[in-house]
Design a protein around this motif. Structure first.
Motif, mmCIF file in Angstrom:
data_model
loop_
_atom_site.group_PDB
_atom_site.id
_atom_site.type_symbol
_atom_site.label_atom_id
_atom_site.label_comp_id
_atom_site.label_asym_id
_atom_site.label_seq_id
_atom_site.Cartn_x
_atom_site.Cartn_y
_atom_site.Cartn_z
ATOM 1 N N GLU A 1 0.740 -1.115 -0.160
ATOM 2 C CA GLU A 1 0.607 -0.221 0.443
ATOM 3 C C GLU A 1 0.701 1.263 -0.101
ATOM 4 N N ALA A 2 1.772 1.265 0.818
ATOM 5 C CA ALA A 2 2.778 2.138 0.621
ATOM 6 C C ALA A 2 3.474 2.582 -0.898
ATOM 7 N N LEU A 3 4.257 1.450 -1.945
ATOM 8 C CA LEU A 3 4.589 1.683 -2.623
ATOM 9 C C LEU A 3 3.164 2.463 -3.954
ATOM 10 N N LYS A 4 2.626 1.946 -3.247
ATOM 11 C CA LYS A 4 0.960 2.357 -4.094
ATOM 12 C C LYS A 4 1.081 4.058 -3.754
ATOM 13 N N ARG A 5 0.455 4.086 -2.514
ATOM 14 C CA ARG A 5 0.549 6.121 -2.471
ATOM 15 C C ARG A 5 1.833 6.410 -3.099
ATOM 16 N N GLY A 6 3.163 6.376 -3.505
ATOM 17 C CA GLY A 6 3.796 6.527 -4.089
ATOM 18 C C GLY A 6 5.256 6.964 -3.190
ATOM 19 N N VAL A 7 5.681 6.302 -1.124
ATOM 20 C CA VAL A 7 5.874 6.521 -0.704
ATOM 21 C C VAL A 7 7.756 6.401 -1.224
ATOM 22 N N GLU A 8 8.278 6.783 -0.989
ATOM 23 C CA GLU A 8 9.777 7.096 -2.023
ATOM 24 C C GLU A 8 10.360 6.158 -1.439
ATOM 25 N N PRO A 9 11.081 4.284 -2.167
ATOM 26 C CA PRO A 9 11.590 3.748 -2.250
ATOM 27 C C PRO A 9 12.295 3.633 -0.590
ATOM 28 N N TYR A 10 13.599 4.580 -1.020
ATOM 29 C CA TYR A 10 14.199 4.593 -0.300
ATOM 30 C C TYR A 10 13.814 5.112 1.575
ATOM 31 N N THR A 11 12.936 5.613 1.645
ATOM 32 C CA THR A 11 12.290 5.658 2.574
ATOM 33 C C THR A 11 11.465 5.150 3.359
ATOM 34 N N LEU A 12 10.986 4.036 2.209
ATOM 35 C CA LEU A 12 10.105 3.101 3.122
ATOM 36 C C LEU A 12 10.947 2.038 3.528
ATOM 37 N N ALA A 13 12.688 1.698 3.053
ATOM 38 C CA ALA A 13 12.960 0.964 2.936
ATOM 39 C C ALA A 13 13.609 1.095 4.062
ATOM 40 N N ARG A 14 14.127 2.383 5.053
ATOM 41 C CA ARG A 14 14.653 2.333 6.076
ATOM 42 C C ARG A 14 13.711 2.384 7.701
ATOM 43 N N ALA A 15 12.391 2.496 6.841
ATOM 44 C CA ALA A 15 11.179 2.966 7.854
ATOM 45 C C ALA A 15 10.900 0.980 8.429
ATOM 46 N N VAL A 16 10.822 0.380 7.088
ATOM 47 C CA VAL A 16 10.591 -1.239 7.523
ATOM 48 C C VAL A 16 11.314 -2.624 7.343
ATOM 49 N N GLY A 17 12.755 -1.551 7.876
ATOM 50 C CA GLY A 17 14.166 -2.505 7.699
ATOM 51 C C GLY A 17 14.160 -3.289 6.707
ATOM 52 N N THR A 18 14.550 -2.802 5.771
ATOM 53 C CA THR A 18 14.978 -3.214 4.742
ATOM 54 C C THR A 18 15.537 -3.048 3.134
ATOM 55 N N SER A 19 16.511 -3.463 2.357
ATOM 56 C CA SER A 19 16.437 -3.166 1.211
ATOM 57 C C SER A 19 16.069 -2.913 0.160
ATOM 58 N N LEU A 20 16.346 -1.482 -0.251
ATOM 59 C CA LEU A 20 16.230 -1.803 -2.023
ATOM 60 C C LEU A 20 15.812 -2.892 -2.355
#
Length: 469
Positions: free
Chosen positions: A412-431
């Motif tokens: 859902e975050a990707l669909k909302r257009g959350v920037e991938p680098y920010t999302l990766a940091r938020a969920v503790g994973t890598s691009l």
């Protein structure tokens, strides 16, 4: 010896053979000095009353033990349980818990069966091939012992590969300690076995969609309302709401202490996962000291969960910001009331948030919510009457789990257009992991960014862009 008869020596005076004086079957026994010096003598039944056959068996046993010692073994016999106990403490607690289940269900059963392998010290490549064949066919032959499976009778490739790495650890350590004579080949062509389920990285776990989420959201809304309304006085039903003698009513859920806490915990952990993207591994390790909030300068409140280094699966600490502002914090504070109601005390900072309901009242132990989540998802039906536990992936019913709520958050975050680098940091994973497991339509999702032009490069999108020949 006073208790034996017909005593005789073979191989000079190396082996003493005898029969027990009061034996009805007349079986022969042998005794010789233990070359490992762990005990004084090795004593074994030769399981026959025929003296010639007994002599042959005694010599074979003597030579076999002498060979072990020459190869460096410090034991006259090696059993699977010896190997498992010797190296078990070298595992970390999380791995040990997983390996215990595998050992009880598979390893102990197969490696302790003399029909499969008479002596683990003599393990060979052929033994391992036989074990893996048995392992791949296990659920075909034992269907009644399995409660959850994407395809009945099949075992996933991922599970087998993990088990292979665990088994390799024990056998390699046993080899270096001279508990087995050689290191057998662990690898096996799992993909060639028809009972092994092979799925790509994006199909190992079920994903939620709008259709499956509809009954879940309805359950969340109903459960929160009922918990809040019945917290003080419990659920009171009128006579017309009670089906006497027919079935249990909702009082068994909301008025029973353990059932109520389990329902509240299930609600809190699943909706928290959906709104924070926390892994199930991280959720069950959260403590109350990790739950907080942050007030911005404009008064906006954000829910913050501190994922400590020892809690994070990646061993890197981070602060997880819930997508729904203060609501996650509010819900967890409501659950805190349920926690205190059940344990009959206020939780301390070191207490687990999602504590096991079987914990003693004066302490909290880490919860195990996965079976509860499974049973809950099995009970929920979509608009077509199908359980939401399974997602159909190319004809394969793939189970949804607690981890699927993390997948929902990321998708859902990707669909909302959350920037991938920010999302990766938020969920503790890598691009790379986002792209591999979640980002199905990467370029299409970022179509607006791709077609965005800065000053000096603007053009009317209604006109065809200039061609560069």
């Amino acid at each position: 010896m006073g208790s034996d008869k017909n005593g005789t020596y073979v191989l000079g005076n190396e082996i003493y053979m005898y029969q027990l004086a009061d034996s009805k079957k007349g079986n022969w026994y042998c005794r010789f000095k233990d070359p490992t010096k762990s005990v004084r003598y090795v004593r074994k039944s030769l399981k026959t009353s025929d003296q010639g056959l007994a002599t042959s068996r005694a010599i074979d046993l003597y030579n076999d033990i002498q060979t072990r010692v020459r190869l460096g073994s410090t034991r006259i016999a090696t059993g699977w349980d010896d190997i498992y106990r010797t190296f078990y403490d070298e595992l970390n607690p999380n791995t040990a818990h997983k390996v215990d289940d595998i050992n009880e269900r598979h390893w102990r059963v197969w490696f302790n069966d003399p029909d499969n392998i008479k002596d683990v010290f003599k393990i060979t490549d052929e033994h391992m091939k036989s074990y893996w064949k048995w392992r791949c066919d296990f659920w075909i032959n034992n269907p009644k012992n399995r409660h959850a499976a994407p395809v009945q009778g099949m075992q996933s490739l991922t599970t087998l590969e993990k088990e292979k790495s665990y088994l390799k650890f024990f056998l390699s350590r046993a080899f270096h300690r001279k508990m087995i004579g050689q290191m057998p080949m662990i690898d096996y062509q799992f993909r060639k076995n028809p009972n092994v389920l092979v799925r790509d990285g994006k199909g190992k776990r079920g994903r939620f969609d709008e259709k499956s989420m509809k009954p879940i959201r309805a359950w969340w809304k109903y459960t929160r309302r009922m918990l809040n309304e019945t917290r003080e006085n419990g659920l009171v039903l009128t006579d017309k709401d009670i089906e006497w003698g027919k079935k249990r009513d909702l009082r068994s859920v909301f008025n029973n202490s353990r059932n109520r806490y389990s329902r509240a915990s299930l609600y809190a952990i699943t909706i928290t996962s959906a709104n924070t993207g926390l892994r199930s591994y991280e959720l069950v390790r959260l403590r109350w000291k990790d739950i907080t909030y942050f007030d911005d300068e404009d008064g906006t409140r954000f829910s913050v969960i501190n994922v400590r280094q020892e809690v994070a699966k990646t061993k890197r600490s981070r602060d997880a910001i819930a997508r729904d502002y203060h609501l996650t914090y509010d819900r967890l504070m409501e659950f805190r009331l349920e926690w205190a109601k059940f344990f009959k005390r206020e939780p301390e900072g070191e207490d687990f948030v999602f504590a096991n309901p079987l914990s003693p009242k004066d302490q909290s132990k880490q919860g195990k919510p996965h079976q509860s989540v499974r049973n809950w998802l099995l009970s929920l039906k979509d608009e077509d009457g199908n359980t939401v536990y399974y997602q159909d992936r190319d004809g394969i019913p793939t189970p949804r789990t607690l981890y699927s709520f993390r997948s929902l958050y990321i998708t859902e975050a990707l669909k909302r257009g959350v920037e991938p680098y920010t999302l990766a940091r938020a969920v503790g994973t890598s691009l790379e992991m986002l792209e591999k497991h979640y980002d199905y339509n990467k370029n299409l999702q970022f179509r607006n960014d791709i077609t965005q032009h800065r000053v000096g490069m603007d053009f009317d999108p209604s006109k065809e862009p200039k061609k560069f020949d």
